[in-house]
Design a protein around this motif. Structure first.
Motif, PDB file in Angstrom:
ATOM      1  N   LYS A 481      44.739  44.138  55.653  1.00 26.14           N
ATOM      2  CA  LYS A 481      44.411  43.474  54.380  1.00 26.14           C
ATOM      3  C   LYS A 481      45.449  42.391  54.057  1.00 26.14           C
ATOM      4  O   LYS A 481      45.149  41.427  53.354  1.00 26.14           O
ATOM      5  N   LYS A 482      46.660  42.555  54.609  1.00 21.67           N
ATOM      6  CA  LYS A 482      47.714  41.565  54.349  1.00 21.67           C
ATOM      7  C   LYS A 482      47.316  40.181  54.889  1.00 21.67           C
ATOM      8  O   LYS A 482      47.662  39.157  54.305  1.00 21.67           O
ATOM      9  N   ASP A 483      46.591  40.166  56.013  1.00 23.36           N
ATOM     10  CA  ASP A 483      46.139  38.879  56.579  1.00 23.36           C
ATOM     11  C   ASP A 483      45.251  38.134  55.582  1.00 23.36           C
ATOM     12  O   ASP A 483      45.378  36.919  55.404  1.00 23.36           O
ATOM     13  N   ILE A 484      44.351  38.880  54.928  1.00 26.36           N
ATOM     14  CA  ILE A 484      43.472  38.260  53.919  1.00 26.36           C
ATOM     15  C   ILE A 484      44.306  37.831  52.714  1.00 26.36           C
ATOM     16  O   ILE A 484      44.122  36.738  52.171  1.00 26.36           O
ATOM     17  N   LYS A 485      45.252  38.694  52.297  1.00 27.60           N
ATOM     18  CA  LYS A 485      46.109  38.366  51.143  1.00 27.60           C
ATOM     19  C   LYS A 485      46.919  37.094  51.391  1.00 27.60           C
ATOM     20  O   LYS A 485      47.094  36.279  50.492  1.00 27.60           O
ATOM     21  N   ASP A 486      47.410  36.919  52.625  1.00 29.05           N
ATOM     22  CA  ASP A 486      48.201  35.712  52.950  1.00 29.05           C
ATOM     23  C   ASP A 486      47.369  34.436  52.790  1.00 29.05           C
ATOM     24  O   ASP A 486      47.853  33.420  52.286  1.00 29.05           O
ATOM     25  N   ILE A 487      46.108  34.506  53.251  1.00 23.88           N
ATOM     26  CA  ILE A 487      45.222  33.343  53.122  1.00 23.88           C
ATOM     27  C   ILE A 487      44.953  33.053  51.645  1.00 23.88           C
ATOM     28  O   ILE A 487      44.996  31.899  51.198  1.00 23.88           O
ATOM     29  N   LEU A 488      44.704  34.111  50.871  1.00 25.37           N
ATOM     30  CA  LEU A 488      44.445  33.952  49.435  1.00 25.37           C
ATOM     31  C   LEU A 488      45.678  33.419  48.697  1.00 25.37           C
ATOM     32  O   LEU A 488      45.568  32.620  47.774  1.00 25.37           O
ATOM     33  N   GLN A 489      46.865  33.847  49.142  1.00 25.39           N
ATOM     34  CA  GLN A 489      48.111  33.384  48.504  1.00 25.39           C
ATOM     35  C   GLN A 489      48.300  31.877  48.726  1.00 25.39           C
ATOM     36  O   GLN A 489      48.658  31.140  47.805  1.00 25.39           O
ATOM     37  N   GLU A 490      48.041  31.441  49.966  1.00 28.89           N
ATOM     38  CA  GLU A 490      48.159  30.008  50.272  1.00 28.89           C
ATOM     39  C   GLU A 490      47.146  29.215  49.444  1.00 28.89           C
ATOM     40  O   GLU A 490      47.445  28.132  48.936  1.00 28.89           O
ATOM     41  N   TYR A 491      45.939  29.769  49.304  1.00 30.66           N
ATOM     42  CA  TYR A 491      44.908  29.129  48.487  1.00 30.66           C
ATOM     43  C   TYR A 491      45.378  29.029  47.034  1.00 30.66           C
ATOM     44  O   TYR A 491      45.308  27.959  46.408  1.00 30.66           O
ATOM     45  N   HIS A 492      45.892  30.138  46.503  1.00 29.85           N
ATOM     46  CA  HIS A 492      46.420  30.212  45.126  1.00 29.85           C
ATOM     47  C   HIS A 492      47.495  29.146  44.896  1.00 29.85           C
ATOM     48  O   HIS A 492      47.476  28.420  43.895  1.00 29.85           O
ATOM     49  N   ASP A 493      48.423  29.045  45.837  1.00 33.05           N
ATOM     50  CA  ASP A 493      49.573  28.143  45.671  1.00 33.05           C
ATOM     51  C   ASP A 493      49.185  26.676  45.738  1.00 33.05           C
ATOM     52  O   ASP A 493      49.935  25.807  45.289  1.00 33.05           O
ATOM     53  N   ASN A 494      48.011  26.389  46.320  1.00 32.20           N
ATOM     54  CA  ASN A 494      47.613  24.982  46.501  1.00 32.20           C
ATOM     55  C   ASN A 494      46.441  24.558  45.607  1.00 32.20           C
ATOM     56  O   ASN A 494      45.880  23.474  45.804  1.00 32.20           O
ATOM     57  N   ILE A 495      46.080  25.390  44.636  1.00 33.72           N
ATOM     58  CA  ILE A 495      45.027  24.984  43.692  1.00 33.72           C
ATOM     59  C   ILE A 495      45.541  23.797  42.881  1.00 33.72           C
ATOM     60  O   ILE A 495      46.624  23.858  42.289  1.00 33.72           O
ATOM     61  N   GLY A 496      44.781  22.721  42.875  1.00 31.92           N
ATOM     62  CA  GLY A 496      45.215  21.491  42.192  1.00 31.92           C
ATOM     63  C   GLY A 496      44.852  21.485  40.719  1.00 31.92           C
ATOM     64  O   GLY A 496      44.194  22.387  40.210  1.00 31.92           O
ATOM     65  N   ASP A 497      45.318  20.421  40.017  1.00 32.75           N
ATOM     66  CA  ASP A 497      45.055  20.325  38.570  1.00 32.75           C
ATOM     67  C   ASP A 497      44.082  19.190  38.250  1.00 32.75           C
ATOM     68  O   ASP A 497      44.159  18.563  37.197  1.00 32.75           O
ATOM     69  N   LEU A 498      43.166  18.942  39.187  1.00 29.63           N
ATOM     70  CA  LEU A 498      42.174  17.871  39.006  1.00 29.63           C
ATOM     71  C   LEU A 498      41.348  18.091  37.742  1.00 29.63           C
ATOM     72  O   LEU A 498      40.982  17.146  37.047  1.00 29.63           O
ATOM     73  N   ASP A 499      41.062  19.362  37.415  1.00 32.22           N
ATOM     74  CA  ASP A 499      40.254  19.684  36.228  1.00 32.22           C
ATOM     75  C   ASP A 499      41.124  20.030  35.021  1.00 32.22           C
ATOM     76  O   ASP A 499      40.654  20.635  34.057  1.00 32.22           O
ATOM     77  N   GLY A 500      42.406  19.680  35.111  1.00 34.96           N
ATOM     78  CA  GLY A 500      43.317  19.936  33.992  1.00 34.96           C
ATOM     79  C   GLY A 500      44.187  21.165  34.238  1.00 34.96           C
ATOM     80  O   GLY A 500      43.853  22.045  35.028  1.00 34.96           O
ATOM     81  N   ALA A 501      45.332  21.213  33.521  1.00 30.62           N
ATOM     82  CA  ALA A 501      46.316  22.290  33.711  1.00 30.62           C
ATOM     83  C   ALA A 501      45.745  23.658  33.331  1.00 30.62           C
ATOM     84  O   ALA A 501      46.025  24.666  33.998  1.00 30.62           O
ATOM     85  N   GLU A 502      44.940  23.692  32.265  1.00 33.39           N
ATOM     86  CA  GLU A 502      44.379  24.982  31.808  1.00 33.39           C
ATOM     87  C   GLU A 502      43.436  25.577  32.857  1.00 33.39           C
ATOM     88  O   GLU A 502      43.480  26.768  33.144  1.00 33.39           O
ATOM     89  N   GLU A 503      42.577  24.731  33.412  1.00 35.50           N
ATOM     90  CA  GLU A 503      41.618  25.210  34.415  1.00 35.50           C
ATOM     91  C   GLU A 503      42.358  25.674  35.671  1.00 35.50           C
ATOM     92  O   GLU A 503      41.975  26.670  36.289  1.00 35.50           O
ATOM     93  N   LYS A 504      43.424  24.948  36.027  1.00 34.03           N
ATOM     94  CA  LYS A 504      44.241  25.355  37.187  1.00 34.03           C
ATOM     95  C   LYS A 504      44.807  26.759  36.965  1.00 34.03           C
ATOM     96  O   LYS A 504      44.755  27.621  37.852  1.00 34.03           O
ATOM     97  N   GLU A 505      45.335  26.981  35.753  1.00 35.91           N
ATOM     98  CA  GLU A 505      45.935  28.284  35.439  1.00 35.91           C
ATOM     99  C   GLU A 505      44.880  29.396  35.495  1.00 35.91           C
ATOM    100  O   GLU A 505      45.124  30.481  36.026  1.00 35.91           O
ATOM    101  N   ARG A 506      43.673  29.103  34.950  1.00 37.55           N
ATOM    102  CA  ARG A 506      42.586  30.099  34.971  1.00 37.55           C
ATOM    103  C   ARG A 506      42.196  30.450  36.406  1.00 37.55           C
ATOM    104  O   ARG A 506      42.006  31.615  36.755  1.00 37.55           O
ATOM    105  N   ALA A 507      42.064  29.397  37.252  1.00 35.94           N
ATOM    106  CA  ALA A 507      41.673  29.612  38.657  1.00 35.94           C
ATOM    107  C   ALA A 507      42.722  30.434  39.394  1.00 35.94           C
ATOM    108  O   ALA A 507      42.391  31.346  40.166  1.00 35.94           O
TER     109      ALA A 507
END
Length: 518
Positions: A481-507
């Motif tokens: 499960k750690k392999d999946i968590k690592d991919i999700l963590q990288e995704y989490h860390d690279n979510i952009g703020d194109l839709d605004g800071a609040e939406e980034k935080e929610r995502a």
């Protein structure tokens, strides 16, 4: 994209097909006796001669307004002068001088000439002067010419003239094509023209009228292409067209192909253009709402069920409509779209020459993964959520098996790309973290991340059968499960703020919740 130009004729030349613009050839031949070298002196002579003929024509029309035979000769001479000016396309470096000689206003005013043939001459001249091949490697002269054309109202005059041209007359039909080509050429030189032409003219309304027509012709095809160009990088144009009932019109245009295929490759290109328009239109939130109200979700599902050539395009449009828009996701479930989507997800897609290609099938897979991820993101609770989750339990969890199959394939691809990038760094090719991340996204990381998100939603459901299946499949592949968590963590860390800071935080909060559940 190539569109057959009605002005061009093909002739056989040593066994090769060569396209020749006859009107341009005619202009060269007529000017051969008087023009040896195309230089500033020649340019001044051409402009002076043109201005003289223009003045004579204006005077003749004012003097004999009701006697066409008395000004007909001056019109023929003016036509010949406009043909001679086409030779300037052979020397784009002289365009700044053409502008300095103040010839542009005189040329453009003729787009309003009472004689449509003269206006058509100007349209052809503009298309030749702004032709992409002519302007190649002549950036500065091209910019100076286009700036001058815009300042002298070329967009307004071209579109006004467009509205008096008929599709019944072959010459006028070719002038319609050349008008659109001139606008496209100017956008190529100056991208801001894409929004200017929509602000200042009724071009969008004209294009909508054109794609509404039931009969297919080359100008309907070109209208669909120009509309796609105007929409592709402009939120303003997307919103503007949405307010003009554009979503409904484009849906009507694609609905003509819900149960039939295009007859020719040109018609097929037009259909692809129309879907490009639809997907661009679906970027702003208010147009997603219009799409749902106009029963666009239902239409796309019908197109998928019919299994015609627009099958993949319909999936793409659904993906755009459901991204960050829960009402479209809910409608999709309500009108029984899950069965159709999951059949495609399991690889039950219509077979044709086009979709036998590996890349076509991969693009389809990626769209379907995105669509399913959007469904999980848009439907968080209730009976619809239960219906979505139940799809992964039926037939002994075959959808989870398929998901893991895709997970492994994309994971292998991203790993190979990561190793390749590391090797490049060893070879002293410097690359910042952002560039490395973008390269990995291009190799399939984004789809891998979405697969991990879907697996996360399944895990969060706490359904024992689904959890057991995921754990079994991970174990078989020597993964955890750690392999999946690592991919999700990288995704989490690279979510952009194109839709605004609040939406980034929610995502990020939503992804963090999934990570914690593992």
């Amino acid at each position: 994209m190539e569109v057959a130009n009605p002005l061009k004729r093909k002739r056989q030349d040593d066994g090769n097909q060569v396209e020749v613009d006859l009107s341009l050839l005619e202009a060269v031949e007529k000017s051969q006796n008087t023009v040896e070298v195309l230089d500033l002196r020649t340019l001044k002579k051409l402009v002076l001669s043109f201005e003289r003929r223009l003045k004579e024509n204006i005077e003749a029309r004012l003097k004999y307004p009701d006697q066409p035979d008395r000004f007909a000769d001056s019109e023929v001479e003016l036509h010949e002068e406009l043909e001679k000016l086409k030779i300037l396309a052979g020397a784009p470096e002289l365009y700044p001088e053409l502008v300095n000689l103040n010839a542009i206003p005189s040329i453009l005013n003729l787009l309003s000439h009472d004689n449509t043939d003269i206006a058509i001459d100007v349209v052809h001249l503009l298309e030749d002067l702004t032709d992409e091949d002519v302007l190649e490697d002549n950036d500065e002269p091209a910019r100076i010419l286009v700036d001058s054309l815009i300042e002298n109202n070329v967009l307004e005059l071209l579109v006004q003239n467009l509205q008096r041209l008929s599709d019944k007359d072959p010459d006028e039909m070719s002038a319609v094509y050349n008008t659109l080509a001139s606008i496209e050429n100017m956008i190529e030189v100056k991208p801001a023209v894409a929004e200017l032409v929509c602000e200042r003219t009724k071009l969008l309304r004209w294009l909508l009228g054109k794609i509404k027509a039931r009969e297919f012709d080359s100008n309907k095809q070109y209208a669909s292409e120009i509309l796609a160009i105007l929409l592709q990088n402009s939120t303003a144009n997307q919103k503007r067209l949405g307010q003009m009932n554009g979503v409904d019109v484009v849906l009507q245009a694609v609905a003509m192909y819900k149960s039939k295929d295009p007859k020719t490759s040109d018609e097929e290109e037009m259909l692809e253009n129309l879907f490009d328009c639809l997907c661009c239109l679906l970027m702003p939130l208010e147009n997603k709402e219009r799409f749902v109200k106009a029963e666009g979700v239902e239409l796309m599902i019908i197109i998928m069920k019919q299994k015609k050539s627009a099958y993949a395009s319909a999936i793409r449009a659904l993906d755009f409509s459901m991204t960050k828009y829960p009402p479209a996701c809910e409608r999709f479930v309500d009108v029984l779209g899950l069965k159709t989507a999951f059949a495609a997800f399991m690889g039950k897609i219509p077979i044709s020459k086009k979709n036998k290609k590996e890349r076509y099938q991969e693009e389809l897979e990626e769209r379907l993964v995105s669509l399913i991820a959007s469904l999980f993101g848009g439907i968080l609770r209730g009976s619809r959520r239960e219906r979505l989750l139940s799809k992964f339990v039926e037939n002994e969890c075959e959808k989870i098996d398929r998901l893991m199959e895709l997970y492994i394939r994309y994971s292998d691809r991203v790993r190979a790309e990561t190793q390749r990038l590391e090797q490049l760094e060893l070879d002293d090719l410097e690359m910042d973290e952002e560039e490395k991340y973008n390269r990995k996204l291009e190799s399939g990381l984004y789809t891998l991340q979405l697969i991990a998100v879907i697996l996360g939603h399944l895990w969060c459901s706490e359904h024992p059968q689904m959890r057991a299946r995921i754990e079994l499949l991970l174990k078989q592949q020597k993964l955890t499960k750690k392999d999946i968590k690592d991919i999700l963590q990288e995704y989490h860390d690279n979510i952009g703020d194109l839709d605004g800071a609040e939406e980034k935080e929610r995502a990020q909060t939503r992804i963090q919740k999934i990570i914690s559940s593992f």
